[in-house]
Write a protein that holds these residues in place. Sequence first.
Motif, mmCIF file in Angstrom:
data_model
loop_
_atom_site.group_PDB
_atom_site.id
_atom_site.type_symbol
_atom_site.label_atom_id
_atom_site.label_comp_id
_atom_site.label_asym_id
_atom_site.label_seq_id
_atom_site.Cartn_x
_atom_site.Cartn_y
_atom_site.Cartn_z
ATOM 1 N N ARG A 14 37.457 22.895 42.290
ATOM 2 C CA ARG A 14 37.888 23.397 40.779
ATOM 3 C C ARG A 14 39.408 23.179 40.719
ATOM 4 O O ARG A 14 40.073 22.717 41.877
ATOM 5 N N SER A 15 39.916 23.321 39.527
ATOM 6 C CA SER A 15 41.424 22.923 39.247
ATOM 7 C C SER A 15 42.080 24.283 39.792
ATOM 8 O O SER A 15 41.595 25.205 39.873
ATOM 9 N N MET A 16 43.359 24.205 39.884
ATOM 10 C CA MET A 16 44.108 25.420 40.342
ATOM 11 C C MET A 16 43.879 26.430 39.185
ATOM 12 O O MET A 16 43.747 27.654 39.497
ATOM 13 N N GLU A 17 44.015 26.162 37.951
ATOM 14 C CA GLU A 17 43.774 27.181 37.007
ATOM 15 C C GLU A 17 42.707 27.918 37.240
ATOM 16 O O GLU A 17 42.423 29.116 37.019
ATOM 17 N N ALA A 18 41.669 26.942 37.260
ATOM 18 C CA ALA A 18 40.446 27.653 37.539
ATOM 19 C C ALA A 18 40.077 28.527 38.646
ATOM 20 O O ALA A 18 39.307 29.453 38.646
ATOM 21 N N GLU A 19 40.801 28.317 39.818
ATOM 22 C CA GLU A 19 41.041 28.946 41.079
ATOM 23 C C GLU A 19 41.653 30.337 40.777
ATOM 24 O O GLU A 19 41.375 31.223 41.351
ATOM 25 N N VAL A 20 42.931 30.226 40.160
ATOM 26 C CA VAL A 20 43.467 31.496 39.572
ATOM 27 C C VAL A 20 42.629 32.371 38.916
ATOM 28 O O VAL A 20 42.807 33.518 39.215
ATOM 29 N N ARG A 21 41.762 31.966 37.879
ATOM 30 C CA ARG A 21 41.105 32.608 37.084
ATOM 31 C C ARG A 21 39.890 33.141 38.055
ATOM 32 O O ARG A 21 39.699 34.453 37.735
ATOM 33 N N GLU A 22 39.392 32.473 39.060
ATOM 34 C CA GLU A 22 38.300 33.271 39.741
ATOM 35 C C GLU A 22 39.163 34.266 40.708
ATOM 36 O O GLU A 22 38.422 35.590 40.894
ATOM 37 N N ILE A 23 40.130 34.180 41.238
ATOM 38 C CA ILE A 23 40.629 34.952 41.856
ATOM 39 C C ILE A 23 41.244 36.447 41.330
ATOM 40 O O ILE A 23 40.948 37.523 41.659
ATOM 41 N N LEU A 24 41.788 35.904 40.130
ATOM 42 C CA LEU A 24 42.225 37.162 39.198
ATOM 43 C C LEU A 24 40.852 38.222 38.682
ATOM 44 O O LEU A 24 40.811 39.185 38.887
ATOM 45 N N THR A 25 39.710 37.365 38.418
ATOM 46 C CA THR A 25 38.507 38.015 37.895
ATOM 47 C C THR A 25 37.789 38.781 39.191
ATOM 48 O O THR A 25 37.485 39.867 38.974
ATOM 49 N N ARG A 26 38.045 38.093 40.303
ATOM 50 C CA ARG A 26 37.359 39.194 41.708
ATOM 51 C C ARG A 26 38.239 40.267 41.693
ATOM 52 O O ARG A 26 37.816 41.221 42.050
ATOM 53 N N ALA A 27 39.685 40.240 41.592
ATOM 54 C CA ALA A 27 40.545 41.255 41.988
ATOM 55 C C ALA A 27 40.381 42.288 40.903
ATOM 56 O O ALA A 27 40.334 43.481 41.036
#
Length: 68
Positions: A14-27
């Motif tokens: 996935r894109s870096m933006e999508a990766e950041v969204r996933e990390i923030l969502t999990r957190a």
Amino acid sequence: MKAKLAAQAKLHGRSMEAEVREILTRAATRPNIGLALLQAAQSVGGVDELPVPERADSARYEKLLPVE
């Protein structure tokens, strides 16, 4: 940090933006350990009557190393 994020995003396809969204969502959605412990205690009747012994010694602390 940016290179690590880019590598992790690539690994997950996935894109870096999508990766950041996933990390923030999990957190933001992971359970809070304090609330989980409170709920577990309440499910067995609570801990209001739990004896707390008096301390005879002083609290200790560890000197923390500086973060690099």
